[in-house]
Design an enzyme around this catalytic site. Structure first.
Site, short mmCIF file in Angstrom:
data_model
loop_
_atom_site.label_atom_id
_atom_site.label_comp_id
_atom_site.label_asym_id
_atom_site.label_seq_id
_atom_site.Cartn_x
_atom_site.Cartn_y
_atom_site.Cartn_z
N LYS A 35 0.84 -1.20 0.00
CA LYS A 35 0.00 0.00 0.00
C LYS A 35 0.89 1.26 0.00
O LYS A 35 0.66 2.20 -0.76
CB LYS A 35 -0.89 -0.03 1.26
N GLY A 260 -25.43 -2.19 5.51
CA GLY A 260 -24.20 -2.99 5.48
C GLY A 260 -23.03 -2.05 5.66
O GLY A 260 -23.18 -0.99 6.27
N CYS A 263 -19.07 -0.09 8.92
CA CYS A 263 -19.29 0.51 10.24
C CYS A 263 -20.56 0.04 10.94
O CYS A 263 -20.48 -0.54 12.02
CB CYS A 263 -19.29 2.03 10.12
N LYS A 323 -22.76 0.51 -0.76
CA LYS A 323 -23.43 1.73 -1.21
C LYS A 323 -22.67 2.26 -2.42
O LYS A 323 -21.57 1.77 -2.72
CB LYS A 323 -23.52 2.76 -0.09
N ARG A 330 -17.36 -4.53 2.51
CA ARG A 330 -17.46 -5.12 3.84
C ARG A 330 -18.93 -5.17 4.29
O ARG A 330 -19.62 -4.17 4.28
CB ARG A 330 -16.60 -4.34 4.85
N1 LIG Z 1 -14.63 3.36 6.75
C1 LIG Z 1 -15.41 4.29 7.26
O1 LIG Z 1 -16.30 4.82 6.59
C2 LIG Z 1 -15.24 4.72 8.69
C3 LIG Z 1 -15.89 5.88 9.13
C4 LIG Z 1 -15.70 6.28 10.45
C5 LIG Z 1 -14.91 5.53 11.30
N2 LIG Z 1 -14.30 4.39 10.85
C6 LIG Z 1 -13.45 3.65 11.78
O2 LIG Z 1 -12.08 3.95 11.46
C7 LIG Z 1 -11.25 2.81 11.70
C8 LIG Z 1 -10.50 2.46 10.43
O3 LIG Z 1 -11.43 2.07 9.44
P1 LIG Z 1 -11.04 1.96 7.90
O4 LIG Z 1 -12.32 1.74 7.16
O5 LIG Z 1 -10.16 3.09 7.52
O6 LIG Z 1 -10.19 0.60 7.94
P2 LIG Z 1 -9.18 0.04 6.82
O7 LIG Z 1 -9.16 -1.41 7.01
O8 LIG Z 1 -9.54 0.61 5.49
O9 LIG Z 1 -7.77 0.68 7.22
C9 LIG Z 1 -7.01 0.29 8.31
C10 LIG Z 1 -5.54 0.33 7.89
O10 LIG Z 1 -4.73 0.15 9.05
C11 LIG Z 1 -3.58 -0.59 8.67
N3 LIG Z 1 -2.94 -1.16 9.87
C12 LIG Z 1 -3.36 -2.16 10.66
N4 LIG Z 1 -2.48 -2.39 11.66
C13 LIG Z 1 -1.48 -1.49 11.51
C14 LIG Z 1 -0.29 -1.20 12.22
N5 LIG Z 1 0.06 -1.90 13.30
N6 LIG Z 1 0.50 -0.21 11.76
C15 LIG Z 1 0.16 0.49 10.66
N7 LIG Z 1 -0.96 0.27 9.94
C16 LIG Z 1 -1.77 -0.71 10.36
C17 LIG Z 1 -4.13 -1.61 7.67
O11 LIG Z 1 -3.12 -2.15 6.85
C18 LIG Z 1 -5.14 -0.76 6.91
O12 LIG Z 1 -4.56 -0.16 5.76
C19 LIG Z 1 -12.19 1.72 12.19
O13 LIG Z 1 -12.20 1.71 13.59
C20 LIG Z 1 -13.55 2.15 11.66
O14 LIG Z 1 -14.61 1.67 12.45
C21 LIG Z 1 -14.44 3.98 9.56
#
Ligand SMILES: NC(=O)c1ccc[n+]([C@@H]2O[C@H](COP(=O)([O-])OP(=O)(O)OC[C@H]3O[C@@H](n4cnc5c(N)ncnc54)[C@H](O)[C@@H]3O)[C@@H](O)[C@H]2O)c1
Length: 435
Positions: A35, A260, A263, A323, A330
């Site tokens: 990435k 879905g 979140c 969506k 997911r």
């Molecule tokens: N996706 C959304 O729309 C959204 C909205 C609000 C809040 N959130 C919250 O935000 C958080 C992240 O969600 P996301 O959708 O961005 O997840 P994601 O899976 O897209 O991204 C998480 C990233 O963290 C990286 N990662 C994991 N362990 C790591 C480490 N030790 N060091 C460095 N990088 C590491 C992964 O490789 C991945 O790229 C979650 O808690 C989610 O609930 C998500």
């Protein structure tokens, strides 16, 4: 201000890029080397409208960079954000905090001067205190505070949401941490975005309570849709009539195949588990989770009925992501509906504008070049995701491609009258079926 963003997924990458646009120096970290390799070459790992441009502009300006290791990035950082995933823990529905805690250990190892460790990931009540404890135990000498700063952006409109949020919520103790967080969000502060300072516990709960409330709203209108079908009412009129009441509001009142995404499903489940653990059960959310789970299967049965059984039939599916305007699959309803149809003997021809790559990994189906290709020779078509390009299909052409003019529209993007006039047997959600 120098900021480190750990986790460069949907939230971390958008937040990091937008904070660099605010004028901060931001290093986005991810332990997925491919990435980071890609990002360094300008390849955006996800589909999010406008993200490529914000990244490119700020990389060029020298404010945004990407690394796999915290080691050099942490020097001089005043705010270190944790934006890693918190998926559902296998077996019990709690949030899996192992990634968050692993990052806390790493941060502890690399803290130099004073920094605020900010959790942006969605985490259950008590997690920020635990992060504080982990760092304090590993580094009794370190100068730091923790802050909870949940993210409310929506995939598909994430950049705009980050630039113009309804509110920013920050949970922390003490003026020093508050001052750093105020500085992080200064451009929004100047824009008069409400910035709400609370305790960590309240801030953590604001996020879960908000998501659970929105999930409940969707589930409520889905149940009303079922009732509408029985009594001959139109759920879109009911939703409009309800939504015009300022106390209710019109958003999240669109009947469909059930919520879905990355979140709502995991956050509702995690909240109800937390509530059970603390002896304050949330019966409403328990019902929301159960009703929504059942709904996806009910929608698959609805499709089966509309097709008069699917064994040996070809079903064209338009939209697979949870969506539109995202490639995120997911917990998408398609992941329940498509396997159900396959199990019942259907052949699936599907098209999704951005989800194909992810769909290939998760579903064993034929992925087509476009919507018309998917419908070619099929026994009917199902709209699962309301991508804009599905809103104005050439219905005459659709009729020539399908063996039978059957359309199941689980997003209500067509009008029953129009579809009946065009000679379709049309089934929507919560509306009279015509044709
Ligand atoms: N996706 C959304 O729309 C959204 C909205 C609000 C809040 N959130 C919250 O935000 C958080 C992240 O969600 P996301 O959708 O961005 O997840 P994601 O899976 O897209 O991204 C998480 C990233 O963290 C990286 N990662 C994991 N362990 C790591 C480490 N030790 N060091 C460095 N990088 C590491 C992964 O490789 C991945 O790229 C979650 O808690 C989610 O609930 C998500």
């Amino acid at each position: 201000m120098r900021i480190v963003m750990i986790g460069s997924g949907y939230v971390g990458l958008v937040s990091g890029a937008c904070l660099s646009e605010f004028g901060h120096d931001v290093v986005c970290i991810d332990n997925d080397a491919s990435k980071i390799e890609g990002l360094k070459k300008g390849i955006i790992p996800i589909y999010e409208p406008g993200l490529d441009e914000v990244v490119a502009v700020n990389v060029k300006a020298g404010r945004l960079s990407f690394e796999t290791s915290l080691k050099t990035a942490m020097a001089g950082a005043e705010a270190v954000f944790i934006a890693v995933g918190t998926p559902t823990r296998r077996g019990d529905g709690h949030a899996d905090l192992s990634y968050v805690y692993a990052v806390a250990e790493e941060i502890a190892a690399h803290l130099t001067g004073y920094a605020v460790v900010v959790t942006k990931s969605t985490v259950p009540v008590g997690t920020n205190r635990k992060v504080q404890e982990i760092i304090r135990t590993a580094r009794p000498d370190a100068e730091f505070d923790v802050a909870s700063n949940p993210e409310f952006l929506r995939e598909g409109s994430a950049i705009e949401d980050f630039r113009r949020p309804d509110r920013v919520v920050v949970g922390c103790d003490g003026e020093r941490a508050r001052a750093v967080m105020r500085e992080v969000y200064r451009p929004l502060y100047l824009n008069e975005t409400p910035i709400l300072f609370t305790s960590c516990e309240s801030s953590e709960l604001v996020k879960y309570a908000s998501n659970a409330f929105l999930a409940a709203k969707i589930t409520f209108i889905n149940e009303m849709a079922n009732l509408c079908e029985k009594v001959g009412a139109d759920v879109q009129d009911v939703a409009r009539g309800m939504g015009l009441d300022g106390r209710i509001g019109s958003k999240f009142l669109h009947a469909g195949p059930g919520f879905g995404g990355s979140c709502f499903p995991k956050d509702t489940l995690a909240l109800l588990r937390t509530a059970q653990d603390f002896g304050a059960p949330t019966k409403i959310i328990e019902a929301v989770v159960a009703v929504n789970d059942a709904r996806k299967r009910e929608m698959a049965e609805k499709i089966e009925r509309a097709f008069g059984g699917v064994k040996g039939k070809t079903v064209a599916i338009l939209g697979l992501t949870f969506k539109p305007n995202t490639d995120d699959m997911r917990d998408a309803p398609s992941l329940v509906i498509v396997p159900y149809l396959l199990e019942k003997g259907a052949v699936i021809r599907a098209f999704d504008p951005e989800g194909a790559k992810e769909a290939k990994r998760r579903l064993d189906i034929e992925l087509c070049a476009d919507a018309y290709d998917a419908m070619n020779g099929a026994d009917g078509v199902v709209i699962l995701t309301e991508w804009n390009e599905f809103r104005a299909l050439d219905l005459a052409r659709v009729k020539t491609l399908l063996k039978r003019p059957v359309m199941v529209d689980l997003r209500n993007i067509y009008r029953p009258g129009t579809m009946a006039a065009a000679g379709f047997s049309y089934v929507g959600v919560g509306r009279p079926s015509l044709g």
